[in-house]
Enzyme design. Structure first.
Site, PDB file in Angstrom:
ATOM      1  N   HIS A 112       0.838  -1.195   0.000  1.00 13.80           N
ATOM      2  CA  HIS A 112       0.000   0.000   0.000  1.00 13.80           C
ATOM      3  C   HIS A 112       0.874   1.247   0.000  1.00 13.80           C
ATOM      4  CE1 HIS A 112      -2.493   3.007   2.392  1.00 13.80           C
ATOM      5  NE2 HIS A 112      -3.046   2.943   1.208  1.00 13.80           N
ATOM      6  N   ASP A 136      -4.927   3.715  -4.779  1.00 14.86           N
ATOM      7  CA  ASP A 136      -5.018   4.189  -3.395  1.00 14.86           C
ATOM      8  C   ASP A 136      -6.166   5.177  -3.224  1.00 14.86           C
ATOM      9  OD1 ASP A 136      -4.523   4.852  -0.758  1.00 14.86           O
ATOM     10  OD2 ASP A 136      -2.400   5.297  -1.066  1.00 14.86           O
ATOM     11  N   TYR A 182       9.622  13.518 -13.015  1.00  9.75           N
ATOM     12  CA  TYR A 182      10.847  12.706 -13.078  1.00  9.75           C
ATOM     13  C   TYR A 182      11.289  12.252 -11.689  1.00  9.75           C
ATOM     14  CZ  TYR A 182      12.185  12.873 -18.000  1.00  9.75           C
ATOM     15  OH  TYR A 182      12.238  12.677 -19.351  1.00  9.75           O
TER      16      TYR A 182
END
Length: 148
Positions: free
Chosen positions: A22, A64, A112
């Site tokens: 998670h 999530d 990035y």
């Protein structure tokens, strides 16, 4: 081959998805992305465009729901206000597979940095530029117990 598992999710790919916990993040990137240089764990999805890979991943990976933002995409020319057609395609797949979850555009450097910190990077053969997305893994809730 497995029932209900998209064929493009091979054994290594499935193992990485299953090993994620998670809050771990996975980045799906286009063919131009420097995936090998940035990946902690690299999965090659050569010969596949980003859309089918994203759809396959979201068919087995929970997004999530404990945080306000769990889906992040690259921005055209590093500008979060710009979106290319590939971004709209990614958003449509996410809307179908993770309803109610918004895809957040990140500026170049922020995107990035987040990819570099990801649990794994999936390098696709997507030829379109800026076709990159990050998914934060959620949980699978236990079934409700029945009381007698």
């Amino acid at each position: 081959m497995l029932i209900g598992i998209p064929a493009l999710l091979g054994p290594e790919f499935l193992a990485i998805l299953r090993a994620m916990g998670h809050g771990d993040e996975i980045a799906l990137v286009d063919g131009n992305y420097p995936a090998e240089q940035q990946a902690q764990r690299l999965i090659r999805a050569d010969g596949h465009h980003l859309g089918p890979v994203l759809d396959a991943v979201l068919s087995v990976l929970p997004v999530d729901d404990a945080v306000p933002q769990a889906l992040f995409r690259a921005s055209a020319k590093g500008d979060p206000l710009l979106a290319d057609p590939v971004h709209h395609e990614m958003e449509a797949i996410c809307a179908r597979r993770a309803p109610g979850r918004k895809v957040v555009a990140l500026a170049g450097a922020d995107f990035y940095a987040r990819v570099k910190a990801a649990h794994a990077i999936v390098a696709t053969s997507e030829p379109r530029l800026y076709a990159n997305i990050i998914i934060r893994k959620g949980v699978i809730y236990p079934p409700e117990s029945k009381t007698s």
